[in-house]
Scaffold this motif. Sequence first.
Motif, PDB file in Angstrom:
ATOM      1  N   LEU A  83       0.829  -1.207   0.000  1.00 48.25           N
ATOM      2  CA  LEU A  83       0.000   0.000   0.000  1.00 48.25           C
ATOM      3  C   LEU A  83       0.864   1.258   0.000  1.00 48.25           C
ATOM      4  CD1 LEU A  83      -2.742  -1.159   2.517  1.00 48.25           C
ATOM      5  CD2 LEU A  83      -3.023  -0.827   0.051  1.00 48.25           C
ATOM      6  N   ALA A 121       2.177   1.751  -3.425  1.00 46.14           N
ATOM      7  CA  ALA A 121       1.136   2.263  -4.330  1.00 46.14           C
ATOM      8  C   ALA A 121       0.938   3.762  -4.137  1.00 46.14           C
ATOM      9  CB  ALA A 121      -0.176   1.523  -4.089  1.00 46.14           C
ATOM     10  N   ASN A 162       0.715   5.605 -10.525  1.00 49.47           N
ATOM     11  CA  ASN A 162      -0.639   5.304 -10.073  1.00 49.47           C
ATOM     12  C   ASN A 162      -1.502   6.551 -10.123  1.00 49.47           C
ATOM     13  OD1 ASN A 162      -0.125   2.640  -9.611  1.00 49.47           O
ATOM     14  ND2 ASN A 162       0.194   2.860  -7.421  1.00 49.47           N
ATOM     15  N   LYS A 192      -4.143   5.983  -5.417  1.00 51.92           N
ATOM     16  CA  LYS A 192      -3.368   6.412  -4.251  1.00 51.92           C
ATOM     17  C   LYS A 192      -4.275   6.685  -3.064  1.00 51.92           C
ATOM     18  CE  LYS A 192       0.441   8.450  -6.866  1.00 51.92           C
ATOM     19  NZ  LYS A 192       1.216   9.660  -7.102  1.00 51.92           N
ATOM     20  N   ARG A 228      -7.288   5.357  -2.495  1.00 50.71           N
ATOM     21  CA  ARG A 228      -7.804   4.066  -1.990  1.00 50.71           C
ATOM     22  C   ARG A 228      -6.748   3.366  -1.140  1.00 50.71           C
ATOM     23  NH1 ARG A 228      -9.730   3.197  -7.267  1.00 50.71           N
ATOM     24  NH2 ARG A 228      -8.017   1.736  -7.597  1.00 50.71           N
ATOM     25  N   ALA A 229      -5.508   3.355  -1.603  1.00 51.01           N
ATOM     26  CA  ALA A 229      -4.426   2.727  -0.845  1.00 51.01           C
ATOM     27  C   ALA A 229      -4.218   3.448   0.485  1.00 51.01           C
ATOM     28  CB  ALA A 229      -3.139   2.722  -1.661  1.00 51.01           C
ATOM     29  N   SER A 230      -4.279   4.759   0.455  1.00 51.18           N
ATOM     30  CA  SER A 230      -4.107   5.549   1.673  1.00 51.18           C
ATOM     31  C   SER A 230      -5.214   5.253   2.679  1.00 51.18           C
ATOM     32  CB  SER A 230      -4.087   7.028   1.317  1.00 51.18           C
ATOM     33  OG  SER A 230      -3.931   7.807   2.471  1.00 51.18           O
ATOM     34  N   ARG A 267      -7.030   2.514   2.854  1.00 54.06           N
ATOM     35  CA  ARG A 267      -6.879   1.139   3.349  1.00 54.06           C
ATOM     36  C   ARG A 267      -5.771   1.064   4.397  1.00 54.06           C
ATOM     37  NH1 ARG A 267      -6.102  -4.170   0.864  1.00 54.06           N
ATOM     38  NH2 ARG A 267      -6.161  -5.573   2.636  1.00 54.06           N
TER      39      ARG A 267
END
Length: 83
Positions: free
Chosen positions: A13, A16, A22, A27, A29-31, A33
């Motif tokens: 994550l 990403a 990306n 970015k 969504r990864a943040s 999560r």
Amino acid sequence: MASSNVGNVARGLKAAISNPNNSEEAKERASQRLEGMRASGELDTQEAHDANVAIGHKAALSNPNISEEAKEHSAHVLDEMEA
């Protein structure tokens, strides 16, 4: 994350988030999560700690700058963790 190493997921994550290829949406969504994992304490579990310990000992086994005594200790720790 029962079947995944939470440390590996977190590293993925973070990668990403910092990857310039990306999209901003990916970015974000990864943040989100990653923040969810932090907030839930998922990154602070005994399982996460044990995985980090194992990673360190595995690295010691292949490091040419580590003494044989230290390598033997790391091998012993890894054997004990598997038992």
